[in-house]
Design an enzyme around this catalytic site. Structure first.
Site, short mmCIF file in Angstrom:
data_model
loop_
_atom_site.label_atom_id
_atom_site.label_comp_id
_atom_site.label_asym_id
_atom_site.label_seq_id
_atom_site.Cartn_x
_atom_site.Cartn_y
_atom_site.Cartn_z
N CYS A 339 -6.18 -6.74 -7.36
CA CYS A 339 -7.51 -6.30 -6.36
C CYS A 339 -8.32 -7.60 -5.45
O CYS A 339 -9.10 -7.58 -4.30
CB CYS A 339 -7.80 -5.54 -7.72
SG CYS A 339 -7.16 -5.06 -9.31
N ARG A 368 0.76 -11.09 -17.09
CA ARG A 368 0.40 -11.09 -18.13
C ARG A 368 0.81 -11.86 -19.13
O ARG A 368 2.04 -11.62 -19.78
CB ARG A 368 -0.32 -9.08 -17.68
CG ARG A 368 -0.66 -9.01 -16.87
CD ARG A 368 -1.27 -7.39 -16.78
NE ARG A 368 -1.52 -7.04 -15.39
CZ ARG A 368 -1.99 -5.95 -15.45
NH1 ARG A 368 -1.44 -4.85 -16.52
NH2 ARG A 368 -2.06 -5.24 -14.20
N GLN A 386 3.99 -5.35 -8.92
CA GLN A 386 3.75 -3.80 -8.83
C GLN A 386 3.21 -3.40 -7.46
O GLN A 386 3.45 -4.13 -6.31
CB GLN A 386 1.87 -3.75 -8.91
CG GLN A 386 1.86 -4.61 -10.47
CD GLN A 386 0.04 -4.50 -10.60
OE1 GLN A 386 -0.38 -4.81 -10.40
NE2 GLN A 386 -0.38 -3.78 -11.57
N ASP A 388 1.60 -2.57 -5.71
CA ASP A 388 0.20 -2.54 -5.70
C ASP A 388 -0.10 -2.00 -4.17
O ASP A 388 -0.15 -2.07 -2.94
CB ASP A 388 -0.14 -3.52 -5.92
CG ASP A 388 -2.03 -3.56 -6.32
OD1 ASP A 388 -2.16 -2.16 -6.15
OD2 ASP A 388 -2.51 -4.33 -7.26
N HIS A 390 -4.80 -1.16 -2.65
CA HIS A 390 -5.77 -0.54 -3.01
C HIS A 390 -6.37 -0.27 -0.86
O HIS A 390 -6.52 -0.79 -0.27
CB HIS A 390 -7.01 -1.92 -2.36
CG HIS A 390 -6.26 -2.68 -3.92
ND1 HIS A 390 -5.62 -3.55 -3.78
CD2 HIS A 390 -6.32 -2.28 -4.98
CE1 HIS A 390 -5.16 -3.62 -5.08
NE2 HIS A 390 -6.15 -3.45 -6.14
N LYS A 470 -10.62 7.90 -12.32
CA LYS A 470 -9.34 7.97 -12.52
C LYS A 470 -8.62 9.11 -12.12
O LYS A 470 -9.02 10.25 -13.24
CB LYS A 470 -8.49 6.47 -12.54
CG LYS A 470 -8.81 6.79 -14.94
CD LYS A 470 -8.00 5.27 -15.07
CE LYS A 470 -8.09 5.83 -16.75
NZ LYS A 470 -7.13 4.73 -17.41
N HIS A 516 -7.83 2.08 -6.22
CA HIS A 516 -6.54 0.92 -6.64
C HIS A 516 -5.40 1.95 -6.57
O HIS A 516 -6.26 3.22 -6.82
CB HIS A 516 -7.28 0.76 -8.01
CG HIS A 516 -8.22 -0.73 -8.32
ND1 HIS A 516 -8.24 -1.40 -7.76
CD2 HIS A 516 -9.62 -0.39 -8.30
CE1 HIS A 516 -9.07 -2.34 -8.70
NE2 HIS A 516 -9.94 -1.30 -8.33
ZN LIG Z 1 -6.64 -3.44 -7.77
#
Ligand SMILES: [Zn+2]
Ligand SMILES: [Zn+2]
Length: 641
Positions: A339, A368, A386, A388, A390, A470, A516
């Site tokens: 992010c 992580r 991910q 991912d 945004h 979320k 996200h």
């Molecule tokens: Zn994010």
């Protein structure tokens, strides 16, 4: 003279104090039969406990989760009872419940193996069939000590030592056997009918490897025999489908000690990964995303600004570097999330309201730290990628962006073979950033988006992140197991922290909302789920090897190569197996490898310029021309499942 208020607010008065069991019987015989415990003013108690004063009472029956927990806990006692009868020198430690069942830890010189489980289980069944009463007795610490000293139960004595003075100590009498416990427990063993002992293992006293090793027996318990059987069936099936096992058998990936929680992808596993990545990439392009790539190693300053350094540091891999000539020491972290980096890309150049929404996507490599005990094959790793993304947008755009996202997600899941998914909307928690009016508007926007699509959803009150509401998307796999994969989270915090703007229609700077979002979650975990969902037999489009050409004898190897090359030229993943082995052996070998199509080539095929086709599961499609087969293959891949 207790006046009792039941959960439906109805009231019942009694002349004398009564037990939960008696109250249940007063309401109805059906209820009495399935009563395993109760709650007095919210506190869990045994069904034999007396209700003496005016209060609220809830009856716990065996068909609820709470009731099942009582049954499972009581089965742990039953196991201990059986152990004491069969092996009187057993020293009992602890016997808690776990997901789907229970265990008991004990010290015994004789090693209990899987073989003995049968015998122990039989004794448990015999004891349960006696329908004996389990009697609770509250005692002083002194009496508890004496009881277990007389019985030579030194672990119980150690436990008593740790109980603070003044705390209630309850003994549970199971005929001649006595345990100590907070309870509640069933008041009669007639409730303990559907259980099974599943395995044995070792366990350190208090979970500390400096302590002595005890033995542990695991069991599972259910309300009915039918529930138990279904669970056991699923267990066997889940074991067969374990992605770690299939990963080995099909040569897809491995793990090793030098990089815990990080995948060594083998060629075939990496092929699945790349096919999945291409598929997601195509979805994203269609949905108007721009794909980007941001650094993995980023200076701590950015993590301080984003707040990760404060809130998330224990999960971050930190690296230090001495810049040789500059004499400057930099501290970097491997990114645990993408992010903050995406915000940096957004912030290049001034953005106007006309530019929004801006959708940035990245197959972002994140690291992580997870405790080694929690790592589990592909399902729980330390290095993940991910899918991912945004979305930077205005508040007004949240609803339409959410709707678009859910459409892409449901299409993606369907194509991957998951027909059913559930949506959970989590709303504002007590501790949060952002004004209530912004929260209100975004919660409504998310909810309206789901409603507009006519999808069912559940609301988790107060479960949202501190920075925004979320949505979670939960898949159901072939074994009816649930997997939370997709997510969409509105964020009012990060754009503020990282000073992110756009110029509005009014010519003034505003903060964008950041959404996200991920569909798969991580490629690693999702491939683990896919392998288990399909038990390794991936649909043709995802199969690492789609076709194998097998020759019957050396005479046919040239023709086999020709066939292989033309299939390859048509863009399919094909191999040939020209080993000097019996054809039946080769067929069995590649069937075990779950290859979707096996093409057999012998005299007949060579003469007719054809191939014999066997589909997965031993289905004989007969002989056909190569072009006919390519058509079948193409159709198969197009329809995906
Ligand atoms: Zn994010
Ligand atoms: Zn207990």
């Amino acid at each position: 003279m207790p006046k009792i208020t039941l959960p439906d607010k109805s009231k019942r008065s009694f002349k004398e104090p009564i037990t939960i069991n008696q109250l249940a019987a007063d309401i109805g015989p059906g209820l009495a039969k399935s009563t395993v415990a109760g709650k007095i003013s919210g506190k869990r108690v045994d069904a034999s406990d007396l209700i003496a004063e005016d209060c609220e009472v809830e009856i716990i029956t065996s068909d609820t989760e709470e009731g099942l927990e009582v049954v499972r806990h009581s089965c742990a006692h039953l196991l201990a009872h059986a152990l004491k009868q069969l092996y009187p020198e057993t020293k009992l430690a602890i016997g808690p419940t776990i997901e789907n069942g229970f265990y008991y830890d004990f010290l015994l010189e004789q090693k209990i193996t899987e073989k003995e489980l049968d015998k122990i289980e039989k004794r448990m069944k015999k004891l349960a069939s006696e329908n004996y009463e389990v009697v609770r007795e509250v005692v002083s610490k002194t009496k508890a000590k004496k009881t277990f000293k007389d019985r030579n139960e030194n672990y119980k004595l150690k436990i008593i030592k740790d109980i603070p003075d003044g705390e209630t100590i309850a003994l549970y009498h199971h005929n001649e056997y006595i345990d100590m416990c907070r309870g509640p427990h069933v008041t009669n063993t007639r409730h303990l009918k559907a259980f099974k002992l599943t395995k044995v293992s070792g366990a350190y006293w208090k979970g500390d490897s400096k302590n002595e090793m005890l033995q542990r027996i695991y069991g599972t318990a259910w309300k009915t025999k039918k529930d138990l059987d279904k669970y056991l069936e699923n267990l066997v099936e889940a074991e067969k489908r374990d992605h770690r096992k299939i990963g080995r058998q099909l040569d897809l990936f491995h793990f090793q000690e030098e990089a815990p929680g990080m995948v060594f992808w083998h060629s075939k596993g990496w092929t699945i990964y790349r096919v999945l990545e291409d598929f997601i990439r195509r979805q994203q392009i269609e949905a108007g995303y721009e794909e980007i790539k941001t650094p993995q190693l980023v200076d701590r300053r950015l993590w301080e600004q984003s707040g990760h350094w404060d809130k998330y540091r224990e999960n971050m891999f930190i690296t230090e570097i001495d810049e040789e000539h500059a004499n400057e020491k930099r501290v970097n972290a491997l990114k645990p999330m993408n992010c903050p980096c995406h915000v940096q890309v957004y912030k290049q150049g001034l953005k106007s309201y006309r530019d929004l929404p801006i959708r940035l996507a990245e197959f972002g490599s994140c690291h992580r730290y997870e405790a080694s005990g929690t790592l589990h094959g592909l399902l729980r790793v330390r290095a993940m990628t991910q899918d991912d993304g945004h979305i930077f947008c205005t508040e007004e755009q949240i609803e339409s962006e959410t709707k678009n996202f859910i459409e892409v997600l449901s299409h993606t899941y369907k194509e991957l073979g998951f027909e059913k998914f559930d949506i959970k909307l989590s709303t504002r928690p007590e501790v949060r950033v952002g004004s209530d009016s912004v929260w209100e508007r975004s919660e409504v926007a998310l909810e309206d988006a789901i409603k507009n699509l006519g999808l069912p959803y559940e609301i988790s009150e107060g479960e949202g992140a501190f920075y925004g509401p979320k949505l979670d998307f939960v898949l159901t796999d072939a074994l009816q197991r649930e997997w939370q994969c997709g997510t969409l989270q509105a964020d009012f915090n990060l754009p503020e922290r990282l000073d992110t703007n756009f110029v509005g229609e009014d010519g003034v700077k505003h903060r964008p909302v950041m959404l996200h979002r991920a569909i798969l979650g991580s490629f690693e975990r999702f491939i683990g789920i896919l392998i288990e969902h399909y038990a390794g037999s991936l649909p043709v489009w995802l199969s690492p090897v789609q076709v194998i050409v097998l020759n019957i004898t050396d005479k046919h190897s040239e023709y086999s190569k020709e066939i292989r090359n033309s299939i390859k030229k048509n863009g399919f993943r094909v191999k040939s197996d020209l080993r000097k082995e019996k054809i039946t052996y080769k067929i069995r070998d590649h069937s075990m490898q779950k290859v979707p199509y096996l093409l057999v080539v012998g005299d007949k095929e060579l003469k007719n310029n054809s191939i014999s086709v066997r589909a997965r599961g031993g289905v004989d499609l007969g002989s056909m021309s190569l072009s006919k087969f390519l058509e079948i293959l193409k159709k198969d891949i197009e329809k995906k499942n």
